[in-house]
Scaffold this active site. Structure first.
Site, PDB file in Angstrom:
ATOM      1  N   HIS A   1       0.865  -1.180   0.000  1.00 50.19           N
ATOM      2  CA  HIS A   1       0.000   0.000   0.000  1.00 50.19           C
ATOM      3  C   HIS A   1       0.904   1.233   0.000  1.00 50.19           C
ATOM      4  O   HIS A   1       2.144   1.106  -0.016  1.00 50.19           O
ATOM      5  CB  HIS A   1      -0.957  -0.018   1.191  1.00 50.19           C
ATOM      6  CG  HIS A   1      -0.274  -0.278   2.495  1.00 50.19           C
ATOM      7  ND1 HIS A   1       0.598   0.602   3.067  1.00 50.19           N
ATOM      8  CD2 HIS A   1      -0.309  -1.357   3.334  1.00 50.19           C
ATOM      9  CE1 HIS A   1       1.057   0.121   4.208  1.00 50.19           C
ATOM     10  NE2 HIS A   1       0.531  -1.086   4.388  1.00 50.19           N
TER      11      HIS A   1
ATOM     12  N   MET B   1      -2.327   3.127   7.365  1.00 46.91           N
ATOM     13  CA  MET B   1      -2.349   2.148   6.274  1.00 46.91           C
ATOM     14  C   MET B   1      -1.718   0.846   6.742  1.00 46.91           C
ATOM     15  O   MET B   1      -0.699   0.844   7.420  1.00 46.91           O
ATOM     16  CB  MET B   1      -1.608   2.688   5.061  1.00 46.91           C
ATOM     17  CG  MET B   1      -2.385   3.780   4.392  1.00 46.91           C
ATOM     18  SD  MET B   1      -1.753   4.117   2.762  1.00 46.91           S
ATOM     19  CE  MET B   1      -2.785   5.520   2.370  1.00 46.91           C
ATOM     20  N   SER B   2      -2.369  -0.251   6.362  1.00 43.14           N
ATOM     21  CA  SER B   2      -1.900  -1.576   6.761  1.00 43.14           C
ATOM     22  C   SER B   2      -2.453  -2.590   5.773  1.00 43.14           C
ATOM     23  O   SER B   2      -3.586  -2.436   5.302  1.00 43.14           O
ATOM     24  CB  SER B   2      -2.425  -1.898   8.165  1.00 43.14           C
ATOM     25  OG  SER B   2      -2.307  -3.278   8.420  1.00 43.14           O
TER      26      SER B   2
ATOM     27  N   ASP C   1       4.797   0.335  12.724  1.00 45.08           N
ATOM     28  CA  ASP C   1       5.190  -0.774  13.602  1.00 45.08           C
ATOM     29  C   ASP C   1       6.375  -0.287  14.438  1.00 45.08           C
ATOM     30  O   ASP C   1       7.506  -0.722  14.248  1.00 45.08           O
ATOM     31  CB  ASP C   1       5.562  -1.997  12.765  1.00 45.08           C
ATOM     32  CG  ASP C   1       4.381  -2.505  11.964  1.00 45.08           C
ATOM     33  OD1 ASP C   1       3.389  -2.913  12.571  1.00 45.08           O
ATOM     34  OD2 ASP C   1       4.438  -2.461  10.721  1.00 45.08           O
TER      35      ASP C   1
ATOM     36  N   HIS D   1       3.971   1.285   2.321  1.00 45.62           N
ATOM     37  CA  HIS D   1       5.160   0.595   1.807  1.00 45.62           C
ATOM     38  C   HIS D   1       5.831   1.432   0.722  1.00 45.62           C
ATOM     39  O   HIS D   1       7.050   1.548   0.662  1.00 45.62           O
ATOM     40  CB  HIS D   1       4.783  -0.743   1.160  1.00 45.62           C
ATOM     41  CG  HIS D   1       4.220  -1.764   2.093  1.00 45.62           C
ATOM     42  ND1 HIS D   1       2.919  -2.195   2.013  1.00 45.62           N
ATOM     43  CD2 HIS D   1       4.776  -2.451   3.121  1.00 45.62           C
ATOM     44  CE1 HIS D   1       2.704  -3.107   2.936  1.00 45.62           C
ATOM     45  NE2 HIS D   1       3.816  -3.274   3.632  1.00 45.62           N
TER      46      HIS D   1
ATOM     47  N   ILE E   1       1.941   6.347   7.186  1.00 41.08           N
ATOM     48  CA  ILE E   1       1.078   6.964   6.161  1.00 41.08           C
ATOM     49  C   ILE E   1      -0.364   6.567   6.502  1.00 41.08           C
ATOM     50  O   ILE E   1      -0.641   5.409   6.835  1.00 41.08           O
ATOM     51  CB  ILE E   1       1.462   6.468   4.748  1.00 41.08           C
ATOM     52  CG1 ILE E   1       2.953   6.726   4.471  1.00 41.08           C
ATOM     53  CG2 ILE E   1       0.586   7.132   3.684  1.00 41.08           C
ATOM     54  CD1 ILE E   1       3.368   8.180   4.433  1.00 41.08           C
TER      55      ILE E   1
HETATM   56  O1  PAF Z   1       6.568  -5.312   8.811  1.00 42.65           O
HETATM   57  C1  PAF Z   1       6.514  -6.352   8.123  1.00 42.65           C
HETATM   58  O2  PAF Z   1       5.881  -6.390   7.073  1.00 42.65           O
HETATM   59  C2  PAF Z   1       7.239  -7.602   8.595  1.00 42.65           C
HETATM   60  O3  PAF Z   1       7.188  -7.720   9.971  1.00 42.65           O
HETATM   61  C3  PAF Z   1       8.683  -7.692   8.088  1.00 42.65           C
HETATM   62  C4  PAF Z   1       9.534  -6.575   8.637  1.00 42.65           C
HETATM   63  C5  PAF Z   1       8.710  -7.648   6.567  1.00 42.65           C
HETATM   64  C6  PAF Z   1       9.315  -9.009   8.529  1.00 42.65           C
HETATM   65  O4  PAF Z   1       8.620 -10.102   8.018  1.00 42.65           O
END
Ligand code: PAF
Length: 284
Positions: A36, A186-187, A152, A39, A178
């Site tokens: 999304h 966003m997730s 996170d 990222h 974001i």
């Molecule tokens: O944040 C994430 O999407 C995951 O925890 C990660 C850092 C890719 C590890 O699998």
């Protein structure tokens, strides 16, 4: 341009060796896919700061404490590759399970302290799974820089700790959360919400923002929790795993915002676990 999808570690190493010989910095954006705009903001930052960018996509079974959650996790590789086209990344690394955890795999990376609280206290083994896969991804990609979202925040601090403790030589860059227009962070998990649950989910950030403002004015968490929980429940949230204020550096719980701290929450909306965290202004 469509980036090459690399599924094999030997092929990845061949690429990174050439880049390293040319003295090019390698920036890595580790993801579990279902990309999304959150990222994509990490990818944009990686492009600004690194000569070469690798996006990794791996739904890491070791960090799921609930098999159903792992099964339901969205997998959208084709769409993800399409979203990355405009960034012109150098490789999308998509290892499969046996490539990552071959038969007999027996190593576990565990970061003490920081992982005892928040999601660590509610998701047994989650951060060991994250720490183990991130360590592998850092070494597999020969990363110089790695980009993680503040969404996170606990994960970001755990990864910073392990990169320092294990001398991995990777600079961990934290990037701001974001949000959707209504404030929902966003997730990839938002994709699992029905339209109705999705619109109700915005209450999480709304309640947190109001709490942060009151904390900045000198309120204590204890003053605010009963009403906040009532409002979240009324909006449709069940099972509030936590709603706490903790210091940024050591994630120590605090009642008043007298040190740099954040408000952290995790709660279920229609069976989907959502997390968020926001900065709290220092109390006046
Ligand atoms: O944040 C994430 O999407 C995951 O925890 C990660 C850092 C890719 C590890 O699998």
């Amino acid at each position: 341009m469509t980036a090459p999808i690399v599924r094999n570690l030997a092929d990845l190493r061949e690429m990174t060796r050439v880049w390293q010989r040319a003295g090019e910095t390698i920036g890595v954006v580790p993801t579990m896919g279902a990309l999304h705009d959150g990222h994509l903001s990490l990818v944009a930052r990686a492009k600004e700061m690194s000569a070469r960018v690798i996006v990794t996509i791996f739904v890491n079974p070791k960090q799921f404490n609930n098999p159903e959650d792992l099964e339901n996790y969205p997998r959208t590789e084709h769409e993800d590759a399409r979203k990355l086209e405009r960034f012109d990344v150098d490789a999308i690394y998509v290892p499969d399970g046996p490539q990552m955890y071959p038969d007999g795999f027996a190593t576990n990376i565990s970061v003490a302290g920081l992982t005892d609280v928040l999601c660590g206290a509610h998701r047994a083994g989650h951060f060991d799974g994250v720490a183990t896969v991130v360590t592998k991804l850092f070494t597999q990609t020969s990363a110089d820089l790695a980009f993680f979202g503040e969404k996170d925040f606990q994960q970001l601090q755990v990864v910073r700790r392990l990169a320092r403790d294990l001398d991995l030589g990777v600079e961990v860059v934290g990037c701001p959360t974001i949000r959707e227009i209504d404030g929902l962070a966003m997730s990839s998990r938002n994709l699992l919400l029905s339209d109705q649950a999705r619109s109700r989910a915005a209450a999480l950030n709304e309640v947190m923002e109001e709490m942060a403002e009151a904390l900045g004015q000198g309120a204590t968490i204890g003053d605010l929790l009963p009403e906040a929980k009532t409002r979240l429940t009324a909006a449709g949230f069940s099972d509030i795993d936590y709603l706490e204020m903790r210091t940024n550096d050591t994630l120590t719980q605090v009642e008043k915002a007298t040190k740099p701290a954040r408000l952290f929450a995790a709660a279920y909306m229609a069976g989907v676990r959502l997390i968020d965290n926001i900065d709290v202004p220092l109390a006046r």
